[in-house]
Design an enzyme around this catalytic site. Structure first.
Site, short mmCIF file in Angstrom:
data_model
loop_
_atom_site.label_atom_id
_atom_site.label_comp_id
_atom_site.label_asym_id
_atom_site.label_seq_id
_atom_site.Cartn_x
_atom_site.Cartn_y
_atom_site.Cartn_z
N ASP A 11 42.83 26.44 47.05
CA ASP A 11 42.48 25.67 48.26
C ASP A 11 41.04 25.99 48.67
O ASP A 11 40.79 26.58 49.71
CB ASP A 11 43.46 26.00 49.41
N HIS A 241 39.80 38.04 48.25
CA HIS A 241 41.23 38.10 47.91
C HIS A 241 41.56 37.40 46.58
O HIS A 241 42.29 37.94 45.75
CB HIS A 241 42.05 37.41 49.00
C1 BDR Z 1 44.09 34.01 51.56
O1 BDR Z 1 43.96 33.04 52.61
C2 BDR Z 1 42.82 32.25 52.41
O2 BDR Z 1 42.01 32.25 53.55
C3 BDR Z 1 42.07 32.84 51.27
O3 BDR Z 1 41.47 31.84 50.45
C4 BDR Z 1 43.08 33.64 50.49
O4 BDR Z 1 43.70 32.85 49.51
C5 BDR Z 1 43.90 35.41 52.16
O5 BDR Z 1 44.89 35.68 53.12
CA CA Z 2 42.74 30.72 48.70
#
Ligand code: BDR
Ligand code: CA
Length: 314
Positions: A11, A241
Site C-alpha cells: 500500500d 517496517h
Molecule cells: C505498517 O503500517 C503502514 O503505515 C506501513 O506502511 C507499514 O506497512 C506499519 O505499522
Molecule cells: Ca505498508
C-alpha cells in the site's frame, strides 16, 4: 538467476517504497507482481503509486489494484498523517507511464501462484484483504504457495494504532483473521522487530548517496514520515517496517523467532490484536486449535542496516 520469486502485496506508502526498491535492487529476488491494497492511502492511489515506483526504477512489473475496503465495516480513514496526501510525503511525483494489469490483486495472486506451484512467496506489507480474498477464490492456495511473510502485528509489544494493534492488522482485522487462520506457512514480522530500534537520521542520506535515484526518492519522501516518527523526540528517527520480511529472504540468520498459536482480535477493544501463545505455553483448546505461525522477535539491527545500504548500492 533470482532465487526468490515473490508477489509483493503493498500500500505505497513511504516504507513500502523503500521496501519495493530494496527488492528491485536485489538480484536474488524476482518480483512477479506488485499487488496493491488500500491502507496508507486509498487503493486507487496505492495502485498508481506502485506504477510510479516502477517508472522511477525503470522496471516493467505487473501492478494490480485490489481490495479498497475492509472485510467488515466502513471505509478506512487512511494514514495520510504518516505518509502525506500523495502517499510519498508530498514530494512532487510524475503521473505514471504504465498501465495496471486489469485483474484484481486477488485474481493475480491466484493466477500467478497456480502458474508457479510451490515456488511463490507472498510478501504482504499492507492490510490483508487481497490475501484473504485470494484464499476465498482458491481454497487450495495454501498448498500451492511456498511461504507467506507478513509485515504486521505486535506479538509481545504494544501496538501503534491501539495499545493492542498494529496498523496493517487493525486496518482489516477480519481479513487478517482469515489469513492467519489458513493452513499455510506464515511468518510474521511485526512491531516486535520493526519498531524495536530506529534507523539513524543519516540512514536515508546514505541510501541517497549510494543510489541517487532510488535512495534519493526514499530520502526525499521520508522527510515527512520522519517528522511524524520524530515528534517529541530529541533526535530525528526513522522506521522502515516493510523491508524486514524481504531482508529475511536474503539473510535469514539475522532474525530470531518464536513459534506460537495465533489469534486475531476482531472485537471492539481487541480489534487487530495479534495474540500469540508460544507453543507449549497453554493447554487451552481455544489456542491449541489455532494454527501456529513464526513470529520474529529479534533482529541484528547493525547487519540489517548494512544489508539495506549494500543492496541499494548494487
Ligand atoms: C505498517 O503500517 C503502514 O503505515 C506501513 O506502511 C507499514 O506497512 C506499519 O505499522
Ligand atoms: Ca505498508
Amino acid at each position: 538467476m533470482a532465487t526468490h520469486k515473490i508477489i509483493l502485496d503493498t500500500d505505497p506508502g513511504i516504507d513500502d517504497a523503500m521496501a519495493i526498491f530494496f527488492a528491485m535492487q536485489s538480484p536474488d529476488i524476482e518480483i512477479l507482481g506488485l499487488t496493491t491494497v488500500y491502507g496508507n492511502v486509498p487503493v486507487s492511489m496505492s495502485a498508481q503509486n506502485a506504477l510510479r515506483l516502477c517508472d522511477i526504477a525503470k522496471q516493467s512489473i505487473p501492478v494490480t489494484q485490489g481490495v479498497g475496503m475492509p472485510w467488515v465495516g466502513p471505509e478506512s480513514t487512511y494514514a495520510h498523517f504518516v505518509h502525506g496526501d500523495n502517499g510519498f510525503g508530498d514530494i512532487p511525483v510524475a503521473a505514471p507511464l504504465g498501465q495496471l494489469d486489469p485483474r484484481s490483486s486477488a485474481q493475480f495472486i491466484v493466477d500467478t501462484v497456480k502458474a508457479n506451484p510451490g515456488e511463490v512467496t507472498l510478501v504482504a506489507v499492507g492490510p490483508l484483504g487481497n490475501l484473504a480474498l485470494a484464499l476465498r477464490l482458491c481454497p487450495e492456495l495454501p498448498s500451492l504457495v511456498k511461504q507467506v511473510y507478513i509485515m504486521g502485528g505486535a506479538a509481545f509489544v504494544k501496538g501503534n494504532v491501539t495499545p493492542l494493534a498494529e496498523a496493517n492488522i487493525w486496518n482489516d482485522a477480519h481479513a487478517a483473521d482469515i489469513v492467519f487462520g489458513a493452513s499455510w506457512p506464515l511468518t510474521m514480522f511485526g512491531l516486535d522487530v520493526t519498531y524495536d530500534i530506529p534507523f539513524a537520521p543519516d540512514f536515508v542520506d546514505i541510501l541517497a548517496q549510494k543510489n541517487p535515484i532510488l535512495g534519493g526518492f526514499v530520502r526525499d519522501s521520508a522527510q515527512f514520515y520522519m517528522d511524524f516518527y520524530s515528534q517529541g523526540l530529541p533526535e530525528r528517527v526513522c522506521y522502515f517496517h516493510d523491508a524486514f520480511p524481504l531482508a529475511y529472504l536474503l539473510k535469514p540468520d539475522l532474525f530470531t523467532f518464536t513459534r506460537g498459536h495465533a489469534r486475531i482480535g476482531t472485537g471492539e477493544l481487541d480489534r487487530g490484536q495479534t495474540a500469540i501463545a508460544p507453543v507449549g505455553s497453554t493447554m487451552s483448546p481455544l489456542w491449541l486449535e489455532a494454527p501456529t505461525v513464526n513470529v520474529a522477535t529479534r533482529v541484528d539491527h547493525a547487519q540489517l542496516t548494512q544489508l539495506f545500504i549494500d543492496t541499494y548500492a548494487l
